[in-house]
Design a protein around this motif. Structure first.
Motif, PDB file in Angstrom:
ATOM      1  N   ILE A  23       1.072  -1.187  -0.019  1.00 51.62           N
ATOM      2  CA  ILE A  23      -0.172  -0.504   0.296  1.00 51.62           C
ATOM      3  C   ILE A  23       0.776   1.545   0.023  1.00 51.62           C
ATOM      4  N   LEU A  24       0.568   2.171  -1.158  1.00 54.98           N
ATOM      5  CA  LEU A  24       0.533   3.762  -0.870  1.00 54.98           C
ATOM      6  C   LEU A  24      -0.207   4.398  -0.090  1.00 54.98           C
ATOM      7  N   LEU A  25       0.826   4.525   1.139  1.00 58.20           N
ATOM      8  CA  LEU A  25      -0.069   6.042   1.934  1.00 58.20           C
ATOM      9  C   LEU A  25       0.515   7.263   1.504  1.00 58.20           C
ATOM     10  N   VAL A  26      -0.631   8.434   1.157  1.00 57.54           N
ATOM     11  CA  VAL A  26      -0.242   9.075   0.806  1.00 57.54           C
ATOM     12  C   VAL A  26      -0.932  10.344   1.912  1.00 57.54           C
ATOM     13  N   ASP A  27      -0.308  11.584   2.687  1.00 53.68           N
ATOM     14  CA  ASP A  27      -1.621  11.552   3.353  1.00 53.68           C
ATOM     15  C   ASP A  27      -0.238  13.207   3.817  1.00 53.68           C
ATOM     16  N   ASP A  28      -0.635  14.221   3.969  1.00 53.99           N
ATOM     17  CA  ASP A  28       0.173  15.481   4.810  1.00 53.99           C
ATOM     18  C   ASP A  28      -0.400  16.112   6.190  1.00 53.99           C
ATOM     19  N   ASN A  29      -0.513  14.915   6.757  1.00 55.99           N
ATOM     20  CA  ASN A  29      -1.105  14.981   8.457  1.00 55.99           C
ATOM     21  C   ASN A  29       0.336  14.058   8.804  1.00 55.99           C
ATOM     22  N   VAL A  67      -2.033  -0.829  -4.178  1.00 56.27           N
ATOM     23  CA  VAL A  67      -2.783  -0.133  -3.251  1.00 56.27           C
ATOM     24  C   VAL A  67      -2.569   1.075  -3.487  1.00 56.27           C
ATOM     25  N   LEU A  68      -3.550   1.978  -3.511  1.00 55.64           N
ATOM     26  CA  LEU A  68      -3.083   3.267  -3.252  1.00 55.64           C
ATOM     27  C   LEU A  68      -4.080   4.449  -2.245  1.00 55.64           C
ATOM     28  N   LEU A  69      -3.593   4.617  -0.954  1.00 54.09           N
ATOM     29  CA  LEU A  69      -4.386   4.996  -0.601  1.00 54.09           C
ATOM     30  C   LEU A  69      -3.928   6.884  -0.278  1.00 54.09           C
ATOM     31  N   SER A  70      -4.879   7.687  -0.463  1.00 56.76           N
ATOM     32  CA  SER A  70      -4.553   9.420  -1.057  1.00 56.76           C
ATOM     33  C   SER A  70      -5.404  10.318   0.103  1.00 56.76           C
ATOM     34  N   ASP A  71      -5.069  11.516   1.142  1.00 54.36           N
ATOM     35  CA  ASP A  71      -6.099  11.835   1.119  1.00 54.36           C
ATOM     36  C   ASP A  71      -6.244  13.650   0.009  1.00 54.36           C
ATOM     37  N   LEU A  72      -7.045  14.074  -0.007  1.00 58.96           N
ATOM     38  CA  LEU A  72      -7.799  14.390  -1.887  1.00 58.96           C
ATOM     39  C   LEU A  72      -7.061  15.877  -1.498  1.00 58.96           C
ATOM     40  N   GLN A  73      -6.693  15.986  -0.389  1.00 58.11           N
ATOM     41  CA  GLN A  73      -5.665  17.503  -0.368  1.00 58.11           C
ATOM     42  C   GLN A  73      -5.043  17.275   0.675  1.00 58.11           C
ATOM     43  N   MET A  74      -3.924  18.393  -0.498  1.00 55.02           N
ATOM     44  CA  MET A  74      -2.939  17.677   0.802  1.00 55.02           C
ATOM     45  C   MET A  74      -1.363  19.300  -0.030  1.00 55.02           C
ATOM     46  N   PRO A  75      -1.884  20.011   0.204  1.00 50.82           N
ATOM     47  CA  PRO A  75      -2.829  20.575   0.937  1.00 50.82           C
ATOM     48  C   PRO A  75      -3.576  21.641  -0.291  1.00 50.82           C
ATOM     49  N   GLY A  80      -4.447  14.875  -4.517  1.00 53.08           N
ATOM     50  CA  GLY A  80      -5.048  13.423  -4.046  1.00 53.08           C
ATOM     51  C   GLY A  80      -4.764  13.489  -6.144  1.00 53.08           C
ATOM     52  N   LEU A  81      -5.992  13.762  -6.691  1.00 46.10           N
ATOM     53  CA  LEU A  81      -6.146  13.387  -7.810  1.00 46.10           C
ATOM     54  C   LEU A  81      -5.321  12.897  -8.632  1.00 46.10           C
ATOM     55  N   THR A  82      -4.489  14.060  -8.473  1.00 47.91           N
ATOM     56  CA  THR A  82      -3.041  14.550  -9.589  1.00 47.91           C
ATOM     57  C   THR A  82      -2.602  13.259  -9.271  1.00 47.91           C
ATOM     58  N   VAL A  83      -2.087  12.270  -7.793  1.00 43.42           N
ATOM     59  CA  VAL A  83      -1.455  11.165  -7.501  1.00 43.42           C
ATOM     60  C   VAL A  83      -1.946   9.738  -8.198  1.00 43.42           C
ATOM     61  N   LEU A  99      -8.959   9.671  -0.291  1.00 41.83           N
ATOM     62  CA  LEU A  99      -9.773   9.997   1.603  1.00 41.83           C
ATOM     63  C   LEU A  99     -10.269  11.260   1.465  1.00 41.83           C
ATOM     64  N   SER A 100     -11.331  11.331   1.796  1.00 41.98           N
ATOM     65  CA  SER A 100     -12.262  13.012   1.757  1.00 41.98           C
ATOM     66  C   SER A 100     -12.469  13.101   2.959  1.00 41.98           C
ATOM     67  N   GLY A 101     -12.871  14.127   3.789  1.00 40.72           N
ATOM     68  CA  GLY A 101     -13.283  15.067   4.556  1.00 40.72           C
ATOM     69  C   GLY A 101     -14.491  15.749   4.118  1.00 40.72           C
ATOM     70  N   TYR A 102     -15.227  15.163   2.997  1.00 41.58           N
ATOM     71  CA  TYR A 102     -16.352  16.171   2.606  1.00 41.58           C
ATOM     72  C   TYR A 102     -17.004  15.286   2.177  1.00 41.58           C
ATOM     73  N   PRO A 103     -18.399  14.601   3.782  1.00 43.06           N
ATOM     74  CA  PRO A 103     -19.263  13.794   3.323  1.00 43.06           C
ATOM     75  C   PRO A 103     -19.958  13.733   1.985  1.00 43.06           C
ATOM     76  N   GLN A 104     -20.084  15.860   1.619  1.00 45.31           N
ATOM     77  CA  GLN A 104     -21.213  15.266   0.013  1.00 45.31           C
ATOM     78  C   GLN A 104     -19.861  15.851  -0.414  1.00 45.31           C
ATOM     79  N   MET A 105     -19.643  15.880  -1.711  1.00 46.14           N
ATOM     80  CA  MET A 105     -19.120  16.033  -3.161  1.00 46.14           C
ATOM     81  C   MET A 105     -20.255  16.614  -3.887  1.00 46.14           C
ATOM     82  N   ASP A 106     -19.596  17.458  -5.060  1.00 43.40           N
ATOM     83  CA  ASP A 106     -19.987  18.445  -5.523  1.00 43.40           C
ATOM     84  C   ASP A 106     -20.347  17.054  -6.598  1.00 43.40           C
ATOM     85  N   ASN A 107     -21.057  17.426  -7.863  1.00 44.41           N
ATOM     86  CA  ASN A 107     -21.488  17.063  -8.982  1.00 44.41           C
ATOM     87  C   ASN A 107     -20.270  16.175  -9.839  1.00 44.41           C
ATOM     88  N   ALA A 108     -19.014  17.215  -9.560  1.00 49.04           N
ATOM     89  CA  ALA A 108     -17.829  16.466  -9.704  1.00 49.04           C
ATOM     90  C   ALA A 108     -17.620  15.124  -9.602  1.00 49.04           C
TER      91      ALA A 108
END
Length: 295
Positions: A23-29, A67-75, A80-83, A99-108
């Motif tokens: 697994i590649l885990l990507v997160d700036d936290n 497996v890739l497990l990446s945060d969406l926003q860094m910063p 995460g989409l680039t990754v 991994l997203s901190g936004y339960p409701q994402m938009d149409n994208a």
């Protein structure tokens, strides 16, 4: 001399131990990296970590992952989409999670999901995370849809984008009050789209002065004759950019996210440049007429 007795017993073959999924885990936290690494390693995974996009891209280019497990926003939003795009290119069989901190994402999100296998909402319990990974490993990665160049999308969608733009203009009669036929209103757009597609396919260094457009100069003169004000021309251009970006929004599932931002900058620069050239000829014509340009 012959030997009799029990047959020689052969040692039973030793079953090969399957390799642990990587697994590649990507997160700036940093705290999140440590916690998730411990959880995943305890569940039998081999984990590599990256604290930013650049480190992640280096690992993706040099190593194989399941497996890739990446945060969406860094910063920045969408990092995460680039990754994910890079992993899809280098390790197409790897399953990918955002991994997203936004339960409701938009149409994208619908288009984003076509790039990856699953979006997981933070916070997520360790049990659910491990289950999601194991379930997806059994299913395998989504098939990758062929990507298209943004220039190709805009070329193929030119007529639809022009139609979208015309609807916007006709819905704002108080903003653009000059009455024209649809053909008269849109006459300049095929040439503009041709120039835009050509620039995307033959990029200039950012900051370089855009190429001269004879069609834009003629457009400025024509709009002057048709009775447009300068404000109307600016509003038309604004609506055009909105229509172009809406076309890209509708085709996000075909787009390579790693180049999207740079090409959006090119689109905005080219449309603004064409407006500037049209305005220059518009103002020159107004001065020739001995009148001040109308605001």
């Amino acid at each position: 001399m012959s030997h009799t007795g029990a047959a020689t017993l052969l040692p039973e073959p030793v079953e090969a131990i399957p390799p642990r999924p990587r697994i590649l885990l990507v997160d700036d936290n940093d705290d999140m990296l440590v916690i998730l690494s411990l959880v995943l390693e305890d569940q039998g995974f081999e984990v590599a970590v990256a604290a930013n996009v650049n480190d992640a891209l280096k690992l993706i280019a040099s190593e194989r992952f399941d497996v890739l497990l990446s945060d969406l926003q860094m910063p920045d939003a969408g990092d995460g989409l680039t990754v994910v795009s890079a992993m899809r290119h280098s390790n197409p069989k790897a399953v990918t999670f955002i991994l997203s901190g936004y339960p409701q994402m938009d149409n994208a999100a619908k288009a984003i999901l076509l790039q990856m296998d699953e979006v997981l909402t933070k916070p997520i319990s360790p049990d659910l995370l491990v289950k999601a990974i194991n379930d997806r490993l059994r299913l395998g990665a989504h098939s990758i849809q062929r990507k298209e160049e943004i220039s190709t999308i805009l070329q193929n969608e030119t007529n639809a984008t022009i139609s979208n733009w015309l609807q916007r203009v006709e819905a704002e009669p108080e903003v653009i009050s000059v009455r024209l036929t649809a053909a008269e209103r849109t006459a300049h757009l095929p040439a503009l789209f041709h120039d835009l597609v050509d620039r995307l396919r033959n990029p200039l260094p950012l900051g370089t002065r855009a190429l001269k457009s004879v069609a834009s100069e003629k457009h400025g003169l024509l709009r002057r004759e048709q009775g447009y004000t300068a404000a109307m021309m600016v509003e038309e251009s604004r609506m055009l950019q909105v229509s172009i970006f809406e076309t890209l929004q509708q085709n996000l599932h075909k787009v390579n996210f790693s180049i999207l931002l740079s090409e959006v900058m090119v689109i905005a620069d080219e449309v603004d440049s064409q407006l500037a050239q049209a305005m220059t000829s518009y103002i020159s014509e107004a001065k020739t007429d001995g009148q001040s340009p109308q605001p």
